[in-house]
Design an enzyme around this catalytic site. Sequence first.
Site, short mmCIF file in Angstrom:
data_model
loop_
_atom_site.label_atom_id
_atom_site.label_comp_id
_atom_site.label_asym_id
_atom_site.label_seq_id
_atom_site.Cartn_x
_atom_site.Cartn_y
_atom_site.Cartn_z
N GLY A 1 0.81 -1.21 0.00
CA GLY A 1 0.00 0.00 0.00
C GLY A 1 0.84 1.26 0.00
N ASP B 1 -1.03 -7.04 -6.42
CA ASP B 1 -2.28 -7.08 -5.67
C ASP B 1 -2.16 -8.07 -4.50
OD1 ASP B 1 -4.94 -7.35 -4.82
OD2 ASP B 1 -5.69 -7.03 -6.85
N VAL B 2 -2.49 -7.59 -3.29
CA VAL B 2 -2.40 -8.47 -2.12
C VAL B 2 -3.42 -9.62 -2.16
CG1 VAL B 2 -1.43 -6.69 -0.61
CG2 VAL B 2 -3.92 -7.03 -0.70
N TYR C 1 -14.73 -3.95 8.02
CA TYR C 1 -13.38 -3.41 8.26
C TYR C 1 -12.93 -3.73 9.68
CZ TYR C 1 -9.70 0.08 7.23
OH TYR C 1 -8.52 0.71 6.97
N ALA D 1 -13.97 -6.17 11.57
CA ALA D 1 -13.74 -7.62 11.69
C ALA D 1 -12.42 -8.01 11.03
CB ALA D 1 -14.89 -8.38 11.05
N ALA D 2 -12.16 -7.44 9.86
CA ALA D 2 -10.93 -7.80 9.13
C ALA D 2 -9.69 -7.36 9.90
CB ALA D 2 -10.94 -7.16 7.74
N ILE E 1 -7.22 9.85 11.82
CA ILE E 1 -6.11 10.44 11.07
C ILE E 1 -6.66 11.16 9.85
CG2 ILE E 1 -3.96 9.95 9.83
CD1 ILE E 1 -3.85 9.29 12.83
#
Lengths: 247, 249
Positions: A12, A62-63, A154, A156-157, A187
């Site tokens: 990223g 790509d992850v 988000y 949960a991940a 942020i």
Amino acid sequence: MDFSDQVTIVTGGTGSLGREIVTGLIERGSRVLFCYRQRDETAQELVDLLGNDDRLVAVKADVRDQEAMNAMVEEALRRWERLDTLITAHSTVSNAPIVDMTLEQWNEVLDVMLRGVTRVCRAALRPMQKARYGRIVNVVGYQPLAGALMQANYAAALGGVIGFSKALAREVAAWGITINCVAPGLISRPQMASFDPSYIPWATNIVPLKRLGTPAEVVPAVLMLAERESGYMTGQTITVDGGWRMV
Amino acid sequence: MRRLAGQVAIVTGASRGIGRAIALELASWGVKVVVNYQSSAEKAAAVVAEINAGIGQGLAIQADVTQPEEVKRLVQTTLDTWGELHILVNNAGITRDNLFQRMKDADWDAVIEADLTSAFLCSQAVLPHMQSVRYGRIVNIASLAGLAGNVGQTNYAAAKMGLIGLTKALAREVTAAGIVVNAVAPGYVETEMIEAIPHWLRTWALDVIPLKRFGTAEEIAPAVAFLASPAASYIIGHVLTIDGGWVMP
């Protein structure tokens, strides 16, 4: 904090936080390979700005693709013959109230944010174990710790990333590999321009420092955990949130 | 102790282990309990028989809680039968242990789906009813493995810590509608699930747990029933650990 002679992979790298992490590493002497998914121009700008001596390489990968993650690690090893540190800072969101969230939205965010971390860790662990040294820092977020509206997937991940990091920290500690997380609070990000106008005043008010954080203010915690000297800290999550929650 | 008389609960994965103990505990508090199971029909029937033999009312409903359509049927059947639904306990879960670098993708996915996605689907399915009556209690059964990590359980730790993240996100969204969401994180509990752990791990665990023994399912269930009760109205997004002093997070 000196990263001279070290090699770091950052996922990223074109994100607002990823850019600051890459910049911080380059300033402190590390060689850096970062991956990104979409923003070719941003990646090139970052390389042009920082990398004029073959210390900085951008890879479009790509992850969600294990083979791409393996190839990325191979590329770093081919160039520099070592891998000291992995920092995961990729991000994707697909927000919705939980009653309206589709299973596709749920699975998509889990795939990128949680499985993505496991894929790049899987690729990076082999050279780290061989070298009997490694630092892994996973950037998560406040969501799994504090909850968040419309971000059940988000939260949960990223909670999953924290749990995964702790379990893996126990498994690979014997090889001198540490794994920690950094959880930024509220942020300032470019995408906030599209948020409800009440968001920034609300966020500013609940934080004791009375302002949002900047991506650059998250970097010191990330780099501290990535340091060679941070060898006795593992399985932890450091919160950088301007005093918002203090837990 | 029948302070929840007249209420209705769904306990997922309730044919054995901690889920079974939760179903029996809730029944003893006066709750009508749906004993959900996936494949252990006989064991689920035995739990229901035990409830119906003097404790209260139970009903076994088969459903694979990783499948959205089956989850909808589970909730709809409950509402069709008893007309109400106050409590959801997301307890269903599996383990597929292996060291991370040997773990097959299928074993990772199976645990994430069974232990985490199932809770998303079940919560989503009960919310319309709970929101319409402006009351609900959701208790998610997490694990100390999520809070503290565990060798051989990267998938399980991810799922269970993910479940804690889901607990808090869900709590923020639905608290205003009178729905209280919390989690319970058991440490080592004597169930079929941990009979599979290696001898060395058992020995190590018994050594580091201050109580010097594993917990029992019956020592987990009362905390779940408490969080499922009206008494827990100001406890939101909490993770209650029950671990014999093992981690003290």
